[in-house]
Design a protein around this motif. Structure first.
Motif, PDB file in Angstrom:
ATOM      1  N   UNK A 205      16.429   6.401 -77.302  1.00  0.00           N
ATOM      2  CA  UNK A 205      16.319   5.588 -78.498  1.00  0.00           C
ATOM      3  C   UNK A 205      15.410   4.394 -78.240  1.00  0.00           C
ATOM      4  N   UNK A 206      14.968   3.790 -79.327  1.00  0.00           N
ATOM      5  CA  UNK A 206      14.030   2.676 -79.213  1.00  0.00           C
ATOM      6  C   UNK A 206      14.601   1.581 -78.326  1.00  0.00           C
ATOM      7  N   UNK A 207      15.913   1.322 -78.466  1.00  0.00           N
ATOM      8  CA  UNK A 207      16.542   0.280 -77.662  1.00  0.00           C
ATOM      9  C   UNK A 207      16.474   0.521 -76.169  1.00  0.00           C
ATOM     10  N   UNK A 287      18.479   1.602 -82.673  1.00  0.00           N
ATOM     11  CA  UNK A 287      19.135   2.909 -82.656  1.00  0.00           C
ATOM     12  C   UNK A 287      18.234   4.042 -83.114  1.00  0.00           C
ATOM     13  N   UNK A 288      17.029   3.722 -83.567  1.00  0.00           N
ATOM     14  CA  UNK A 288      16.088   4.763 -83.994  1.00  0.00           C
ATOM     15  C   UNK A 288      15.712   5.633 -82.803  1.00  0.00           C
ATOM     16  N   UNK A 289      15.670   6.951 -83.005  1.00  0.00           N
ATOM     17  CA  UNK A 289      15.232   7.836 -81.936  1.00  0.00           C
ATOM     18  C   UNK A 289      13.789   7.511 -81.562  1.00  0.00           C
ATOM     19  N   UNK A 290      13.508   7.529 -80.279  1.00  0.00           N
ATOM     20  CA  UNK A 290      12.144   7.252 -79.820  1.00  0.00           C
ATOM     21  C   UNK A 290      11.157   8.243 -80.442  1.00  0.00           C
ATOM     22  N   UNK A 291      11.591   9.485 -80.620  1.00  0.00           N
ATOM     23  CA  UNK A 291      10.719  10.488 -81.225  1.00  0.00           C
ATOM     24  C   UNK A 291      10.373  10.132 -82.663  1.00  0.00           C
TER      25      UNK A 291
END
Length: 329
Positions: A205-207, A287-291
Motif C-alpha cells: 500500500x501507499x503507506x 491505504x490505497x494499493x500501490x498498484x
C-alpha cells in the motif's frame, strides 16, 4: 554426422518433436482416466485438518516436491518428505491429522511401500499416484490417481519422461481442483507470495512506500514561489505540497508547473506559490494499493502524488521511483 550439419539439426528437431508429441499424448490420456478416485482424493484433502505430506523416490520424488510446492502456494498446506528419511526419523513429521500423497510410477518402490504399515497404524489417509492401478501402493490407498502412460518418451522406454510429465500434470490438476473448491482468490495467492510481483501489486500500500515526516515536501499557502522551488530541490521528489492554514492540502506545485510558470511569466521574483500551483492536486490515502497509485500516475501522466489522511491533511509523498524500486512496476 556432426551436429552442425542440416541433416543433424533436422534429426534433433525430429527427436524433440517426437518427445513432445508423446508427452502431449500422455497428458491427454489422463483426462479419460479421471474417476471416482480423483473425487475421493479431493475429498480427503479438503477434509484434512493437518497438512498434505507428499512423498516419492527418485524422479517421482522430484515431481512430488513440485506438487507439494504447488499445493502449498494455492491454499493447501503441504510439504515434501523423502521416503528414505521417513523410515529413519522423519516419519515424526507426519501427524494423525495429515493426509499422505505418495508417488511411484511402478507402485512398488520399496522405500515408499515400507511406509504403508506405519501409515495404517497412524490412521493417516493415503492417496497414491502410480502408473499401475493393481500395484501394492495403489491397492493399499484410500484413493488412487492413475498417472500411467503407454510408453516413455525415451526411445529406450526406460528413462522417466512421459510418466513424470503425466504425474506433474495430474498434480497440477489436483491443486487447481482444490483451489477452485476452496474459493481461493488472487489475494489469497498474494499472501503466500509476498515477494512476487503479484504479491506486491495486491499487498503493498501507499503507506508502505511513501516519504513522511521530514521527507515530506511542503510549504505554506501564500509562500513565495522561491520557497516552493527550494523545497522541491531540497526533497528531490519533483513537487511540494502546499498546505492551507487549517493543515489541509490546498494544492501542489510540481516540476511541470514550473515549466508552465516559466512559459507564462518573465519575472518569478514577485510570485507566490498560490498563483501558479495546481489545485487541488492528485492525492491518495495511505491505504490505497500501490498498484492503484501506479494507475493514477499513468492515467494523468504525473510522477508523484500527495498522500493525505481522512481529514485531507498531507501525511506523505509518493514518487514513481519508489514504486519502481519496490517492484510494483
Amino acid at each position: 554426422m556432426t551436429s552442425d550439419t542440416p541433416e543433424a539439426r533436422s534429426a534433433l528437431r525430429d527427436s524433440a518433436s517426437r518427445t513432445l508429441r508423446l508427452e502431449q499424448q500422455a497428458i491427454a490420456a489422463l483426462v479419460e482416466r479421471l474417476d471416482a478416485g480423483f473425487d475421493r482424493a479431493c475429498e480427503l484433502i479438503l477434509a484434512c485438518q493437518g497438512r498434505v505430506v507428499v512423498t516419492g523416490m527418485g524422479k517421482s520424488g522430484h515431481v512430488a516436491g513440485k506438487i507439494a510446492a504447488t499445493l502449498a502456494s494455492t491454499g493447501t498446506p503441504a510439504f515434501f518428505v523423502h521416503p528414505g528419511e521417513a523410515s529413519h526419523g522423519d516419519l515424526g513429521m507426519i501427524t494423525p491429522g495429515d493426509v499422505v500423497l505418495a508417488l511411484s510410477n511402478s507402485g512398488e518402490t520399496a522405500e515408499v511401500t515400507a511406509l504403508l504399515p506405519l501409515l495404517k497404524r497412524m490412521k493417516v489417509p493415503l492417496i497414491s499416484m502410480t502408473g499401475r492401478p493393481a500395484s501394492t501402493l495403489a491397492r493399499h490407498a484410500e484413493a488412487h490417481l492413475d498417472a500411467g502412460v503407454e510408453r516413455e518418451a525415451c526411445p529406450l522406454d526406460l528413462a522417466p519422461t512421459a510418466s513424470t510429465t503425466a504425474a506433474l500434470a495430474l498434480g497440477d490438476a489436483l491443486a487447481v481442483a482444490l483451489l477452485e473448491s476452496r474459493g481461493f482468490t488472487a489475494e489469497d495467492f498474494a499472501l503466500s507470495h509476498p515477494g512476487g510481483s503479484l504479491g506486491k501489486r495486491l499487498l503493498l500500500r501507499v503507506g508502505d512506500l511513501m516519504h513522511s515526516g521530514e521527507r515530506l515536501p511542503r510549504v505554506a499557502l501564500g509562500s513565495p514561489l522561491r520557497d516552493a522551488l527550494l523545497e522541491i530541490t531540497r526533497q528531490g521528489l519533483g513537487f511540494t505540497c502546499v498546505v492551507a492554514p487549517d493543515g489541509t492540502l490546498a494544492g501542489v506545485y510540481t516540476d511541470g508547473d514550473l515549466r508552465r510558470t516559466l512559459d507564462q511569466h518573465s519575472d518569478l521574483s514577485g510570485l507566490s506559490v498560490d498563483a501558479v500551483m495546481t489545485r487541488p492536486g492528485k492525492r491518495v490515502s495511505p491505504e490505497t494499493l500501490a498498484a492503484e497509485a501506479v494507475r493514477l500516475m499513468e492515467d494523468h501522466r504525473i510522477s508523484a502524488l500527495a498522500v493525505v489522511d481522512e481529514a485531507g491533511r498531507p501525511v506523505g509523498a509518493l514518487h514513481m521511483h519508489d514504486l519502481l524500486a519496490s517492484g510494483v512496476i
